[in-house]
Design a protein around this motif. Structure first.
Motif, PDB file in Angstrom:
ATOM      1  N   ILE A  45       9.522  46.423  -1.076  1.00 17.71           N
ATOM      2  CA  ILE A  45       9.224  44.922  -1.278  1.00 17.71           C
ATOM      3  C   ILE A  45       9.768  44.410  -0.157  1.00 17.71           C
ATOM      4  CG2 ILE A  45       9.618  42.884  -2.684  1.00 17.71           C
ATOM      5  CD1 ILE A  45       7.574  44.526  -3.767  1.00 17.71           C
ATOM      6  N   ARG A  46      10.954  44.760   0.137  1.00 19.85           N
ATOM      7  CA  ARG A  46      11.748  44.063   1.150  1.00 19.85           C
ATOM      8  C   ARG A  46      11.081  44.263   2.488  1.00 19.85           C
ATOM      9  NH1 ARG A  46      16.632  46.566  -0.904  1.00 19.85           N
ATOM     10  NH2 ARG A  46      16.861  47.532   0.940  1.00 19.85           N
ATOM     11  N   LYS A  47      10.724  45.663   2.747  1.00 18.20           N
ATOM     12  CA  LYS A  47       9.781  46.056   3.802  1.00 18.20           C
ATOM     13  C   LYS A  47       8.790  45.165   4.195  1.00 18.20           C
ATOM     14  CE  LYS A  47       7.951  49.993   6.274  1.00 18.20           C
ATOM     15  NZ  LYS A  47       7.667  51.456   6.170  1.00 18.20           N
ATOM     16  N   LEU A  48       8.005  44.938   2.943  1.00 13.69           N
ATOM     17  CA  LEU A  48       6.605  44.115   3.236  1.00 13.69           C
ATOM     18  C   LEU A  48       7.104  42.633   3.239  1.00 13.69           C
ATOM     19  CD1 LEU A  48       4.458  45.517   0.295  1.00 13.69           C
ATOM     20  CD2 LEU A  48       4.084  45.474   2.871  1.00 13.69           C
ATOM     21  N   ARG A  49       8.084  42.020   2.716  1.00 14.19           N
ATOM     22  CA  ARG A  49       8.594  40.824   3.042  1.00 14.19           C
ATOM     23  C   ARG A  49       9.004  40.715   4.563  1.00 14.19           C
ATOM     24  NH1 ARG A  49      11.960  39.223  -2.400  1.00 14.19           N
ATOM     25  NH2 ARG A  49      10.429  38.367  -3.197  1.00 14.19           N
ATOM     26  N   ARG A  50       9.483  41.528   5.161  1.00 17.19           N
ATOM     27  CA  ARG A  50       9.741  41.550   6.537  1.00 17.19           C
ATOM     28  C   ARG A  50       8.587  41.267   7.414  1.00 17.19           C
ATOM     29  NH1 ARG A  50      14.117  44.918   5.106  1.00 17.19           N
ATOM     30  NH2 ARG A  50      12.954  46.779   5.843  1.00 17.19           N
TER      31      ARG A  50
ATOM     32  N   GLN B  14       5.537  40.698   6.343  1.00 18.23           N
ATOM     33  CA  GLN B  14       4.250  39.488   5.741  1.00 18.23           C
ATOM     34  C   GLN B  14       5.065  38.219   5.919  1.00 18.23           C
ATOM     35  OE1 GLN B  14       1.624  41.899   5.820  1.00 18.23           O
ATOM     36  NE2 GLN B  14       1.243  40.176   4.729  1.00 18.23           N
ATOM     37  N   GLY B  15       6.218  38.008   5.961  1.00 15.71           N
ATOM     38  CA  GLY B  15       6.938  36.687   5.634  1.00 15.71           C
ATOM     39  C   GLY B  15       6.848  36.132   4.298  1.00 15.71           C
ATOM     40  N   VAL B  16       7.131  34.921   4.021  1.00 20.58           N
ATOM     41  CA  VAL B  16       7.461  34.390   2.520  1.00 20.58           C
ATOM     42  C   VAL B  16       5.912  33.834   2.039  1.00 20.58           C
ATOM     43  CG1 VAL B  16       8.437  32.689   1.422  1.00 20.58           C
ATOM     44  CG2 VAL B  16       9.624  33.818   3.099  1.00 20.58           C
ATOM     45  N   ALA B  17       5.548  34.264   1.110  1.00 21.15           N
ATOM     46  CA  ALA B  17       4.407  33.707   0.410  1.00 21.15           C
ATOM     47  C   ALA B  17       4.429  32.385   0.548  1.00 21.15           C
ATOM     48  CB  ALA B  17       3.986  34.626  -1.088  1.00 21.15           C
ATOM     49  N   GLU B  18       3.130  31.697   0.705  1.00 26.34           N
ATOM     50  CA  GLU B  18       2.759  30.183   0.745  1.00 26.34           C
ATOM     51  C   GLU B  18       3.060  29.722  -0.603  1.00 26.34           C
ATOM     52  OE1 GLU B  18      -0.040  29.343   3.186  1.00 26.34           O
ATOM     53  OE2 GLU B  18       0.558  30.011   4.870  1.00 26.34           O
ATOM     54  N   LEU B  19       2.396  30.386  -1.821  1.00 25.64           N
ATOM     55  CA  LEU B  19       2.008  29.720  -2.885  1.00 25.64           C
ATOM     56  C   LEU B  19       2.543  30.397  -4.149  1.00 25.64           C
ATOM     57  CD1 LEU B  19      -1.716  29.199  -2.242  1.00 25.64           C
ATOM     58  CD2 LEU B  19      -0.159  27.405  -2.301  1.00 25.64           C
TER      59      LEU B  19
ATOM     60  N   GLY C 217      -1.109  36.896  -7.190  1.00 26.55           N
ATOM     61  CA  GLY C 217       0.420  36.977  -6.556  1.00 26.55           C
ATOM     62  C   GLY C 217       0.400  38.611  -6.318  1.00 26.55           C
ATOM     63  N   TRP C 218       1.338  39.095  -7.021  1.00 22.56           N
ATOM     64  CA  TRP C 218       1.763  40.662  -6.852  1.00 22.56           C
ATOM     65  C   TRP C 218       0.648  41.698  -7.390  1.00 22.56           C
ATOM     66  CZ3 TRP C 218       7.620  41.939  -6.918  1.00 22.56           C
ATOM     67  CH2 TRP C 218       8.270  41.157  -5.776  1.00 22.56           C
ATOM     68  N   GLY C 219      -0.189  41.059  -8.465  1.00 23.33           N
ATOM     69  CA  GLY C 219      -1.315  41.665  -9.050  1.00 23.33           C
ATOM     70  C   GLY C 219      -1.056  42.492 -10.060  1.00 23.33           C
TER      71      GLY C 219
ATOM     72  N   SER D 101      -1.501  36.975   2.020  1.00 16.61           N
ATOM     73  CA  SER D 101      -0.337  37.753   2.273  1.00 16.61           C
ATOM     74  C   SER D 101       0.336  38.288   1.099  1.00 16.61           C
ATOM     75  CB  SER D 101       0.886  36.754   3.087  1.00 16.61           C
ATOM     76  OG  SER D 101       1.385  35.723   2.013  1.00 16.61           O
ATOM     77  N   VAL D 102      -0.203  37.946  -0.106  1.00 19.13           N
ATOM     78  CA  VAL D 102       0.234  38.791  -1.186  1.00 19.13           C
ATOM     79  C   VAL D 102      -0.521  40.016  -1.472  1.00 19.13           C
ATOM     80  CG1 VAL D 102       0.909  36.738  -2.217  1.00 19.13           C
ATOM     81  CG2 VAL D 102      -1.349  37.735  -2.789  1.00 19.13           C
ATOM     82  N   PHE D 103      -1.611  40.292  -0.634  1.00 18.23           N
ATOM     83  CA  PHE D 103      -2.338  41.505  -0.803  1.00 18.23           C
ATOM     84  C   PHE D 103      -1.778  42.785  -0.807  1.00 18.23           C
ATOM     85  CE2 PHE D 103      -6.387  38.652  -0.171  1.00 18.23           C
ATOM     86  CZ  PHE D 103      -6.011  38.110  -1.555  1.00 18.23           C
ATOM     87  N   PRO D 104      -0.881  42.934   0.342  1.00 12.32           N
ATOM     88  CA  PRO D 104      -0.041  44.301   0.551  1.00 12.32           C
ATOM     89  C   PRO D 104       0.795  44.550  -0.688  1.00 12.32           C
ATOM     90  CG  PRO D 104       0.072  42.960   2.661  1.00 12.32           C
ATOM     91  CD  PRO D 104      -0.622  42.246   1.424  1.00 12.32           C
TER      92      PRO D 104
END
Length: 202
Positions: free
Chosen positions: A22-27, A29-34, A67-69, A91-94
């Protein structure tokens, strides 16, 4: 042994915000907007409710504001459902893909805003789900419109859960007044989760 920074719930392995992937994806993708930035507890309320009041196996399911699905993944795994996870923030799809892969299922994704959905878009689904998706005042009217369109499109069932926000109460009360065969109730999730939420089941 449970993997570090994961939790087991309703037959799924779910990642916490501290998990390395999750931390890797956040780096990346950046912060989700919604607000699609973590596992929302209303998703667990939805899973528990659907476990007690299940959908038909093999249903075509649309998750609104995924969101994270995790609810999509639950339906795919538990009910062998064909699921589309929709969110206005691609950006949430990954994160959806990560949870689907971890739990051995496939979930399709689609980027769109609620107010742009049409009756035709919704007509191919048997069930619509959503968890904690009515968190701003300006979301009440578009969501009410989506539910009206879905019912006009003969979607068989709509199930939404929420932690009890006034915005969701306004939406649920409007739908409850407009349609028959509506369940609008509170829902307790027992240990080990110890959660509470509201359910709208149309």
């Amino acid at each position: 042994m449970i993997e570090q920074n994961t939790r087991e719930a309703f037959g799924l392995t779910l990642y916490t915000s501290a998990h390395k992937d999750i931390r890797k994806l956040r780096r990346a993708q950046g912060v989700a907007e919604l607000h699609g930035n973590k596992l929302w507890k209303s998703s667990l309320v939805l899973m528990d409710y659907l476990r007690e009041c299940p959908i038909e196996p093999g249903s075509r399911v649309l998750e609104l504001g995924c969101g994270w699905g995790t609810s999509s993944v639950f339906c795919a795994k538990t009910f062998n459902a064909e699921v589309v996870a929709l969110d206005a923030d691609e950006s949430v799809f990954p994160f959806v893909d990560l949870h689907a892969a971890r739990n051995g299922v496939s979930v399709s994704t689609y980027c769109e805003r609620f107010e742009n959905l049409t009756e035709e878009d919704l007509s191919g689904f048997d069930v619509i789900i959503g968890a904690d998706i009515c968190f701003w005042d300006e979301m009440v009217e578009p969501l009410e419109q989506v539910l009206d369109l879905a019912l006009a499109a003969e979607v068989g069932r709509i199930v939404l859960t929420d932690p009890g926000r006034p915005t969701f109460r306004a939406l649920a009360e409007a739908i409850n007044e407009s349609y028959e065969d509506v369940i609008y109730t509170d829902w307790d999730v027992p240990e080990p989760h110890n959660l509470w939420g509201l359910v709208l089941d149309v």
